[in-house]
Design an enzyme around this catalytic site. Sequence first.
Site, PDB file in Angstrom:
ATOM      1  N   HIS A 223      29.145  52.438 115.586  1.00 12.36           N
ATOM      2  CA  HIS A 223      29.320  52.943 116.953  1.00 12.36           C
ATOM      3  C   HIS A 223      29.569  51.864 117.998  1.00 12.36           C
ATOM      4  CE1 HIS A 223      25.115  51.718 117.339  1.00 12.36           C
ATOM      5  NE2 HIS A 223      25.284  51.754 118.644  1.00 12.36           N
TER       6      HIS A 223
HETATM    7  C1  UD1 Z   1      24.766  53.471 123.861  1.00 12.71           C
HETATM    8  C2  UD1 Z   1      24.313  52.073 124.246  1.00 12.71           C
HETATM    9  C3  UD1 Z   1      24.223  51.204 123.033  1.00 12.71           C
HETATM   10  C4  UD1 Z   1      23.348  51.834 121.972  1.00 12.71           C
HETATM   11  C5  UD1 Z   1      23.834  53.236 121.684  1.00 12.71           C
HETATM   12  C6  UD1 Z   1      22.860  53.902 120.759  1.00 12.71           C
HETATM   13  C7  UD1 Z   1      24.981  51.136 126.389  1.00 12.71           C
HETATM   14  C8  UD1 Z   1      25.848  50.133 126.988  1.00 12.71           C
HETATM   15  N1  UD1 Z   1      25.264  51.457 125.126  1.00 12.71           N
HETATM   16  O1  UD1 Z   1      26.082  53.358 123.319  1.00 12.71           O
HETATM   17  O2  UD1 Z   1      23.640  49.963 123.390  1.00 12.71           O
HETATM   18  O3  UD1 Z   1      23.466  51.067 120.800  1.00 12.71           O
HETATM   19  O4  UD1 Z   1      23.867  53.988 122.898  1.00 12.71           O
HETATM   20  O5  UD1 Z   1      23.427  54.997 120.124  1.00 12.71           O
HETATM   21  O6  UD1 Z   1      24.057  51.622 126.991  1.00 12.71           O
HETATM   22  N2  UD1 Z   1      28.531  60.755 123.980  1.00 12.71           N
HETATM   23  C9  UD1 Z   1      28.484  62.066 123.606  1.00 12.71           C
HETATM   24  N3  UD1 Z   1      27.256  62.638 123.451  1.00 12.71           N
HETATM   25  C10 UD1 Z   1      26.100  61.951 123.632  1.00 12.71           C
HETATM   26  C11 UD1 Z   1      26.173  60.610 123.993  1.00 12.71           C
HETATM   27  C12 UD1 Z   1      27.401  60.013 124.167  1.00 12.71           C
HETATM   28  O7  UD1 Z   1      29.505  62.724 123.440  1.00 12.71           O
HETATM   29  O8  UD1 Z   1      25.021  62.538 123.472  1.00 12.71           O
HETATM   30  C13 UD1 Z   1      29.854  60.121 124.194  1.00 12.71           C
HETATM   31  C14 UD1 Z   1      29.992  59.659 125.637  1.00 12.71           C
HETATM   32  O9  UD1 Z   1      30.471  60.681 126.451  1.00 12.71           O
HETATM   33  C15 UD1 Z   1      30.975  58.535 125.483  1.00 12.71           C
HETATM   34  C16 UD1 Z   1      30.642  57.950 124.128  1.00 12.71           C
HETATM   35  O10 UD1 Z   1      29.929  58.943 123.417  1.00 12.71           O
HETATM   36  O11 UD1 Z   1      32.303  59.030 125.437  1.00 12.71           O
HETATM   37  C17 UD1 Z   1      29.858  56.674 124.245  1.00 12.71           C
HETATM   38  O12 UD1 Z   1      28.635  56.882 124.887  1.00 12.71           O
HETATM   39  P1  UD1 Z   1      27.888  55.724 125.735  1.00 12.71           P
HETATM   40  O13 UD1 Z   1      26.607  56.277 126.244  1.00 12.71           O
HETATM   41  O14 UD1 Z   1      28.847  55.091 126.679  1.00 12.71           O
HETATM   42  O15 UD1 Z   1      27.590  54.582 124.749  1.00 12.71           O
HETATM   43  P2  UD1 Z   1      27.075  54.570 123.276  1.00 12.71           P
HETATM   44  O16 UD1 Z   1      28.207  54.173 122.401  1.00 12.71           O
HETATM   45  O17 UD1 Z   1      26.366  55.843 122.978  1.00 12.71           O
HETATM   46  N1  UDP Z   2      19.675  57.108 113.631  1.00  9.98           N
HETATM   47  C1  UDP Z   2      19.409  58.452 113.433  1.00  9.98           C
HETATM   48  N2  UDP Z   2      20.415  59.259 112.990  1.00  9.98           N
HETATM   49  C2  UDP Z   2      21.660  58.796 112.713  1.00  9.98           C
HETATM   50  C3  UDP Z   2      21.917  57.410 112.923  1.00  9.98           C
HETATM   51  C4  UDP Z   2      20.906  56.608 113.398  1.00  9.98           C
HETATM   52  O1  UDP Z   2      18.292  58.898 113.653  1.00  9.98           O
HETATM   53  O2  UDP Z   2      22.525  59.573 112.316  1.00  9.98           O
HETATM   54  C5  UDP Z   2      18.595  56.271 114.159  1.00  9.98           C
HETATM   55  C6  UDP Z   2      18.273  55.100 113.272  1.00  9.98           C
HETATM   56  O3  UDP Z   2      17.297  55.453 112.338  1.00  9.98           O
HETATM   57  C7  UDP Z   2      17.783  54.061 114.275  1.00  9.98           C
HETATM   58  C8  UDP Z   2      18.449  54.434 115.554  1.00  9.98           C
HETATM   59  O4  UDP Z   2      19.027  55.708 115.360  1.00  9.98           O
HETATM   60  O5  UDP Z   2      16.385  54.171 114.453  1.00  9.98           O
HETATM   61  C9  UDP Z   2      19.499  53.426 115.903  1.00  9.98           C
HETATM   62  O6  UDP Z   2      20.269  53.900 116.938  1.00  9.98           O
HETATM   63  P1  UDP Z   2      21.759  53.427 117.162  1.00  9.98           P
HETATM   64  O7  UDP Z   2      22.330  52.882 115.905  1.00  9.98           O
HETATM   65  O8  UDP Z   2      22.449  54.566 117.803  1.00  9.98           O
HETATM   66  O9  UDP Z   2      21.565  52.297 118.276  1.00  9.98           O
HETATM   67  P2  UDP Z   2      21.270  50.731 118.244  1.00  9.98           P
HETATM   68  O10 UDP Z   2      20.051  50.488 117.428  1.00  9.98           O
HETATM   69  O11 UDP Z   2      22.489  50.064 117.680  1.00  9.98           O
HETATM   70  O12 UDP Z   2      21.095  50.383 119.668  1.00  9.98           O
END
Ligand code: UD1
Ligand code: UDP
Length: 375
Positions: A223
């Site tokens: 991601h």
């Molecule tokens: C965010 C965090 C990242 C973390 C990740 C965990 C920041 C900068 N990024 O990244 O550090 O590792 O979460 O998963 O804060 N979206 C959905 N549904 C949701 C959430 C997001 O559709 O429930 C879509 C958003 O609309 C956007 C994309 O996913 O288009 C990215 O979402 P965004 O919150 O910008 O960053 P993440 O990649 O989720």
């Molecule tokens: N995780 C989850 N379901 C999934 C993928 C990840 O519950 O399908 C959990 C995973 O066990 C971990 C956390 O999400 O505890 C990590 O989140 P993510 O990879 O989104 O963010 P990051 O750690 O990179 O910030």
Amino acid sequence: MILHIVGARPQFIKVAAVLAAATMPARHRLIHTGEHYDADMSDVFFQDLGLPAPDVHLGVGGGQHGAVTGAILSRLEALLLERTRGVVVVYGDTNSTLAGALAAAKLGWPIVHVEAGLRSYDRRMPEEINRVVTDHVSQALLCPTRRAVTQLEREGITQGVFNTGDVMLDIARQNATRAVGLTALGQFLSGDRLGPPPAPLDHPALRGGQLASDEGYVLATIHRASNTDDPQRLAALISGLGRLGRPVIWPLHPRTRKAMTDNGITPPRSVICTSPQGYLEFAALLAGCVRCITDSGGVQKEAFFAGRPCVTLRDTTEWPETLHDGWNVLVADDLDALVRAAGAPTPNVLPNIEAYGDGQAARRCIDVMETYLPD
Ligand code: UD1
Ligand code: UDP
């Protein structure tokens, strides 16, 4: 009051670990920023981990980083202004972390940063900016490792620094038995949370409910912006997943699903895309896999805790302890290196999990938070 600011999937997991150790729950309030809003990115963690419903939901949905951070900052400032001064706790490195820390700093509330002192030393990562800024405005810096303490020292931060251990180790340990009890694949394929993935990500193996589990599967998550924002890089990584000679189970983060749909990228037949999994399902899948491939911060560590070798699709990591003895290998976007690392033998020494503490980090975090409460 101690206000815990969370908004993204990994933060629900961390706050669940911390709140489980609270001896006086009435002192704590949970604020959900809304950064993640889909049920399988948010609600499922509240159910799986027994989190109380948020006291306040700020309702900030998706959007650009500046817009999300700004909206959280202004809504949180309004909320803090209505309240008697207490403590703000922020977690990790997301935009909710940064906004929570800035809102509190501007109003002079003490800030406790859980997961302080981590560095990838790559300022192209939005998370690195969030970490550095948050650490430099926090009063209490709760470090998951000794290395994190040293990294803060190098930046001149020595006051209010505590080596608590990693709260994600606490929660992984507490839930290991529950998760494995799900019998990974059976629950996974029949689980009612697993809606059929929409076309074009549908896969015959899911429709037929058949997956040759005895072959051993790889579990993947991708991601990071660095891997999803460039369609060519994403397509190449996905083709690499198809070269592993094993089925790959890949719960898709919404960001990645969108990038694949927008760019017409379809996975090879051996790659089974699913919706994001709940914490327990994901832990069960991790326990059952032969190899984990990820760019997640948290998943690199969970693979290490579970003794599953990991290949990380990045060229840096803020969790370098996982690299010891080959338990985690960084391959960035080098597909040959990915295939090689994914097929390498399992290390023959146990992972040094003690680098992440003793599973009692949350209790230490709570103790520190309480000392920052005004009398
Ligand atoms: C965010 C965090 C990242 C973390 C990740 C965990 C920041 C900068 N990024 O990244 O550090 O590792 O979460 O998963 O804060 N979206 C959905 N549904 C949701 C959430 C997001 O559709 O429930 C879509 C958003 O609309 C956007 C994309 O996913 O288009 C990215 O979402 P965004 O919150 O910008 O960053 P993440 O990649 O989720
Ligand atoms: N995780 C989850 N379901 C999934 C993928 C990840 O519950 O399908 C959990 C995973 O066990 C971990 C956390 O999400 O505890 C990590 O989140 P993510 O990879 O989104 O963010 P990051 O750690 O990179 O910030």
